[in-house]
Enzyme design. Structure first.
Site, PDB file in Angstrom:
ATOM      1  CD  GLU A 124      40.299  32.565  52.676  1.00  0.00           C
ATOM      2  OE1 GLU A 124      40.994  32.594  51.641  1.00  0.00           O
ATOM      3  OE2 GLU A 124      39.073  32.761  52.672  1.00  0.00           O
TER       4      GLU A 124
ATOM      5  CG  HIS B  96      38.337  29.559  48.368  1.00  0.00           C
ATOM      6  ND1 HIS B  96      38.720  29.020  49.574  1.00  0.00           N
ATOM      7  CD2 HIS B  96      38.845  30.819  48.349  1.00  0.00           C
ATOM      8  CE1 HIS B  96      39.420  29.911  50.251  1.00  0.00           C
ATOM      9  NE2 HIS B  96      39.520  31.013  49.537  1.00  0.00           N
TER      10      HIS B  96
ATOM     11  N   GLY C 170      38.987  41.638  47.982  1.00  0.00           N
ATOM     12  CA  GLY C 170      39.513  41.531  46.627  1.00  0.00           C
ATOM     13  C   GLY C 170      38.630  40.650  45.772  1.00  0.00           C
ATOM     14  CB  ALA C 171      37.996  37.792  44.659  1.00  0.00           C
ATOM     15  CG  MET C 172      32.799  36.013  48.777  1.00  0.00           C
ATOM     16  SD  MET C 172      33.713  35.291  50.149  1.00  0.00           S
ATOM     17  CE  MET C 172      32.711  33.848  50.493  1.00  0.00           C
ATOM     18  CD  GLU C 173      35.846  31.906  49.712  1.00  0.00           C
ATOM     19  OE1 GLU C 173      35.960  31.473  50.873  1.00  0.00           O
ATOM     20  OE2 GLU C 173      36.282  33.020  49.355  1.00  0.00           O
TER      21      GLU C 173
ATOM     22  CG  HIS D 164      42.773  32.769  46.724  1.00  0.00           C
ATOM     23  ND1 HIS D 164      43.755  32.649  47.680  1.00  0.00           N
ATOM     24  CD2 HIS D 164      41.610  32.925  47.415  1.00  0.00           C
ATOM     25  CE1 HIS D 164      43.217  32.713  48.882  1.00  0.00           C
ATOM     26  NE2 HIS D 164      41.912  32.892  48.753  1.00  0.00           N
ATOM     27  CD  GLU D 165      38.549  34.354  45.618  1.00  0.00           C
ATOM     28  OE1 GLU D 165      37.670  33.732  46.260  1.00  0.00           O
ATOM     29  OE2 GLU D 165      39.414  35.057  46.175  1.00  0.00           O
TER      30      GLU D 165
END
Length: 969
Positions: free
Chosen positions: A391, A372, A332-335, A368-369
């Site tokens: 997470e 992180h 979905g996404a990456m930090e 959320h990201e």
């Protein structure tokens, strides 16, 4: 031994069943597996021997005699060669020697290292006697003629070749259409173990280093290169005509999986934002056609970043923030630090195209990201067994960050339904796993990117923040992050800083602290190191409630491998308490690991009812004595608002789950749902429908289903009063500022359920809306807004379900014409709503092939939609059986996606279907890879389903018949 007549009859029946099952198994397993050619995954390194399955390789950690301090990376990916996108790279790594050794060993995968030289800090070259690959561990090993000396520094310089692939991991090729042309971009997705596919590196989280990156990109004003740090500009031409080098500032110390870069023709929306240590540029990047839809990200992103600076009491440490919306992305996404990557549908918002639920998801994924940037990026786990530290924390505090920017959207209500109650199901299986779990090879690592690490992690962190109090919790977390910034840590480090925060707290202001039954580590180890969770059994005698604990398992006959007990924070409230008292979520008492019971007193002996686990902050279920279940039912029927929304949802979810596990009479649980005709809140309905959908799946093909539909419709018709009209497009706020987003979700849920149950008013209005949309469709303007975005999923699905082949073909055409990722997701769902088998088969065919009709990122999701349709379930199984090799090669190499082709079969509920799964498992026992746990969990779920039918179908059927007779009377 004599055999009775009954036994003979049973044996004959079983023999007939076995013959039928054998026939079906022969049908399903005739022919060889994987007739389709797999996607080209050519390695430039030797392939692992087939005699050693990847799941058996356990010793995959790098030697520790060296650690990197600085990387200089130069990577050029070419875009102008048809069907071949070569990658040329140079990697120079400064190394510190911690103990003697005669080799330099690091990771490289799908790379051809053409040269490797090792030098001392003074520049003296050391002789490399041999260069070898260990493909089972992705090791590149440079053997030296002399030993490296501890305390000295060295440098390895490597040139290598590779190519951009379309597998959505490593440094990969992505494409999108703009007008009549196809545009290329290259972007990274390294977590957890794919940086090694882009450059040779020490690809473990504990090997933090600084990175100096230069990217080769086409020489044009429309081209842009991005990385974690700010660009320092063009540094000169490459050896390739038409390409230039763009370089970037040296990064702060970070792990390889957080390194990121992108080369594209994207545009940006941005502004300078004021943070704790001054202004930084904050930009959102997207395809030029999509750039106008970045306004929500630009509105909320900077505000959330500022909030987390305050929450963690640590300034954001990088000089810029970029967020980029990608046409295809595996997660979905990456930090990635300073360059966060997203799927388009989780970053871009258009008021008349994006549903309220998707807008909610956009907000919390951004939160959320950005969380992180501290938890995961600034402080990183030493190894992947503590992935949950990343997470779980991000999954909890994202709701806090979301609440800062949208304070009226009932975020904790959403958390309880979407995270806590959702993961309680998975964690009630014997084949669940602990939050902190030993992992070795990449397949095992990818398997823990699941709901346990994310949602259970978030749930136990939320529980901890309540029993410690938010003030102490924040203090301990902040001190932990400051102590380990730019470094790595384990969960015990966090427990230590929280323990110090407890010890330094002002005791008179925090009276609950004296009740802690042990250290923070003692308490939290019981939640992170052991699988599952407890059911707390509460029994009342007069003014006293006594509590005991036991592990909750959906299969009541399951044999536990060990006796698990937890430190459980308890609180209780009586009917005489005010609704404000439900916010007192600290621990009044504790159940301890000794297994002894504990008692709490109620305010008086005259309490009509009592309730445990206020605001469902504890990660456990509660089972009451029969008298209290009846008192709670009566209270809900009389005035459900005396119990807050979260606890109403908790009661319904607990009761129906306890009944499912055989721990509560199903009639007691079902009676509790009778008040729902008066319920106007989202999560009590959502929790009930999720549980009812399970019952529906068990009885949908039986004669009982009509009774089920009649009961659900009787509740819905109380809710769908004459004023409950289908929402129109005019009701959607153009600025996206919903005053009550869960209210919109409630309307959507009620209408969707009504249509599924065949409610005429719903079927008629959706059919009419679909027809009007179809009749007025303009192919030159496929995204002209005519439908309420929060209702489009329902309208599309009903249109396809009722409209036959013509409707299916029409909506598939729309899939190919629309320009919006979130719209394509709705269409993928709708295409699976058909009851026509040949269309479902055609849909399955669309999932195959490199560059196929369905984007790779969406294949497993589309498959799950098809498998959820009873008309497509067995065809979906045949699809997996026949295309196993293709799916394994495409989705099963070190990613979690492969397991998503197994888990949809959790709805199987016959012995024959169970045998199909077990045959599939046995046929591929050495090549399950990242789907190993998914297979075990799915088989266990099917066993539970079979038991449920045997134990409960008659009870549920009789209750539904009785209830519907009462309703008719």
């Amino acid at each position: 031994m004599a055999v009775s007549k009954v036994t003979v009859i049973v044996l004959v029946v079983l023999s007939l069943c076995a013959i039928v099952a054998t026939g079906l198994l022969v049908y399903f397993f005739a022919g060889r597996y994987g007739d389709d050619d797999p996607v080209d995954v050519t390695n430039t390194t030797p392939t692992p021997p087939t005699t050693t399955p990847p799941s058996e390789v356990t010793d995959v950690r790098l030697p520790v005699h060296l650690h990197p301090t600085l990387y200089n990376i130069k990577i050029l990916a070419k875009f102008d060669q048809e069907n071949d996108y070569p990658l040329h790279g140079e990697a120079t790594i400064d190394l510190a020697c911690d103990s003697p050794g005669s080799n330099v060993t690091l990771h490289a995968k799908n790379l051809n290292v053409t040269s490797a030289t090792v030098t001392t800090a003074e520049g003296t070259e050391l002789a490399v006697s041999d260069r070898t690959y260990d493909p089972e561990r992705d090791f590149f090993i440079a053997m030296l003629d002399e030993d490296l000396e501890a305390g000295k520094t060295y440098r390895i310089r490597m040139e290598y070749r590779g190519r951009l692939q379309r597998d959505l991991v490593g440094y990969y090729l992505s494409q999108y259409d703009e007008g009549d042309s196809t545009r290329n971009l290259a972007v990274t997705k390294f977590q957890p173990t794919d940086a090694r596919k882009a450059f040779p590196c020490f690809d473990e989280p504990d090997f933090k280093a600084n990175f100096s990156v230069s990217l080769g990109r086409p020489n044009g004003t429309n081209w842009v290169a991005l990385s974690n740090m700010n660009s320092t500009g063009i540094t000169g031409d490459t050896s390739e005509p038409g390409y230039v080098w763009e370089s970037f500032e040296t990064s702060v110390p970070m792990s390889t999986y957080l390194v990121a870069f992108a080369v594209s023709e994207f545009a940006a929306d941005g502004a300078n934002v004021s943070l704790a240590e001054g202004e930084i540029p904050f930009k959102v990047w997207a395809r030029p056609e999509m750039i106008e839809f970045t306004q929500k990200a630009m509105e909320h992103g900077p505000a959330i970043l500022k909030y987390f600076e305050e929450y963690f009491d640590i300034p954001y440490p990088l000089p810029k923030m970029d967020m980029i919306a990608l046409p295809d992305f595996a997660s979905g996404a990456m930090e990635n630090w300073g360059l966060v990557t997203y799927r388009e549908e989780y970053l871009l918002y258009q008021w008349n195209q994006t549903s309220a639920a998707t807008l909610t998801r956009i907000v919390y994924i951004i939160a959320h990201e950005l969380a992180h940037m501290w938890f995961g990026d600034l402080v990183t786990p030493v190894w992947w067994n503590d992935l949950w530290l990343n997470e779980g924390f991000a999954s909890y505090v994202m709701y806090l960050g979301s609440e800062r920017v949208e304070p009226n959207w009932s975020w904790m209500d959403q958390f309880v339904f979407s995270d806590l109650q959702d993961v309680l199901y998975l964690d009630s299986l014997e084949n669940s796993h602990s939050i902190s779990v030993e992992v070795n090879n990449p397949n095992q690592i990818s398997q823990i990117f699941d709901r346990i690490s994310y949602a259970k992690g978030a749930s136990v962190i939320r529980m901890m923040s309540h029993f410690l109090t938010e003030k102490i919790f924040k203090k301990g977390v902040s001190d932990y992050l400051k102590a380990f910034q730019y470094d790595n840590a384990v969960q015990d480090d966090l427990w230590q800083y929280l323990e110090w925060a407890v010890g330094n707290a002002t005791k008179p202001a925090l009276p609950t602290l004296s009740a802690l039954p042990g250290t923070v580590k003692d308490i939290m180890d019981s939640w992170t190191l052991f699988t599952g969770y407890p059911v707390v059994n509460a029994t009342r005698e007069g003014q006293t409630v006594t509590f005991q604990q036991k592990r909750f398992l959906l299969n009541p006959g399951a044999s536990e491998k060990l006796t698990t007990l937890w430190y459980i924070p308890l609180n209780v409230i009586g009917s005489s308490n005010s609704t404000d008292d439900f916010d007192s979520t600290g621990a009044m008492a504790w159940l301890e690991k000794t297994g002894e019971s504990v008692a709490l007193g109620l305010p008086s002996e005259d309490e009509d009812w009592y309730l445990v686990n206020l605001q469902q902050t504890g990660y456990y279920r509660v089972n009451y004595d029969d008298g209290n279940w009846e008192a709670l039912r009566a209270a809900l029927a009389a005035d459900h608002t005396v119990i807050p929304t979260i606890n109403r949802a908790g009661l319904l979810d607990d009761a129906l789950s306890l009944a499912r596990a055989g721990l509560l009479d199903y009639r007691v649980a079902l009676n509790l749902t009778g008040y729902l005709g008066s319920e106007k809140a989202y999560i009590p309905w959502a929790a009930t429908i999720r549980n009812f959908n399970y019952i529906r799946g068990m009885i949908e093909t039986t004669g009982t289903y009509d009774h089920y539909k009649a009961y659900i419709l009787s509740l819905l018709r109380h809710v769908m009063t004459p004023g409950f009209n289908f929402p129109t497009l005019e009701e959607v706020p153009k600025d996206g500022n919903y005053t009550d987003v869960t209210g919109v979700m409630y309307e959507t849920l009620i209408w969707t359920t009504a249509c599924e149950m065949g409610e005429e008013s719903c079927v008629d209005v959706t059919a009419d809306l679909f027809k009007k949309w179809k009749d007025n469709y303009d192919e030159s303007k496929p995204d002209e807004p005519t439908l309420n975005p929060s209702m489009k999923a329902l309208v599309y699905c009903q249109g396809v379900r009722e409209g036959g082949e013509d409707a299916w073909e029409f909506i598939y055409k729309h899939y190919n014409l629309t320009n919006y990722a979130s719209e394509r997701t709705l269409v993928l769902q709708a295409m699976a709503c058909t009851n026509i088998s040949k269309l479902l088969d055609r849909y399955l065919d669309l999932l195959l092939g490199e560059g196929g009709a369905i984007q790779r990122q969406d294949v497993s999701r589309a498959f799950a939609y098809i498998a959820a349709n009873p008309h497509g379930r067995l065809d979906a199984f045949k699809f997996v059986r026949d295309n196993w090799d293709y799916l394994q090669a495409t989705f099963g190499v070190g990613t979690a996606a492969f397991g998503r082709f197994i888990t949809p079969f959790s709805s199987f509920n016959t012995e024959t279907e169970l045998a199909l799964l077990e045959f599939l498992k046995d046929a591929h026992s050495n090549e399950l890879g990242s789907a190993e746990r998914a297979m075990e969990q799915t088989i266990e779920s099917v066993q539970i389903n079979i038991r449920w039918i045997g134990d409960n179908i008659d009870v549920v059927t009789d209750w539904l018949k009785m209830k519907n007779s009462v309703e008719v009377l």
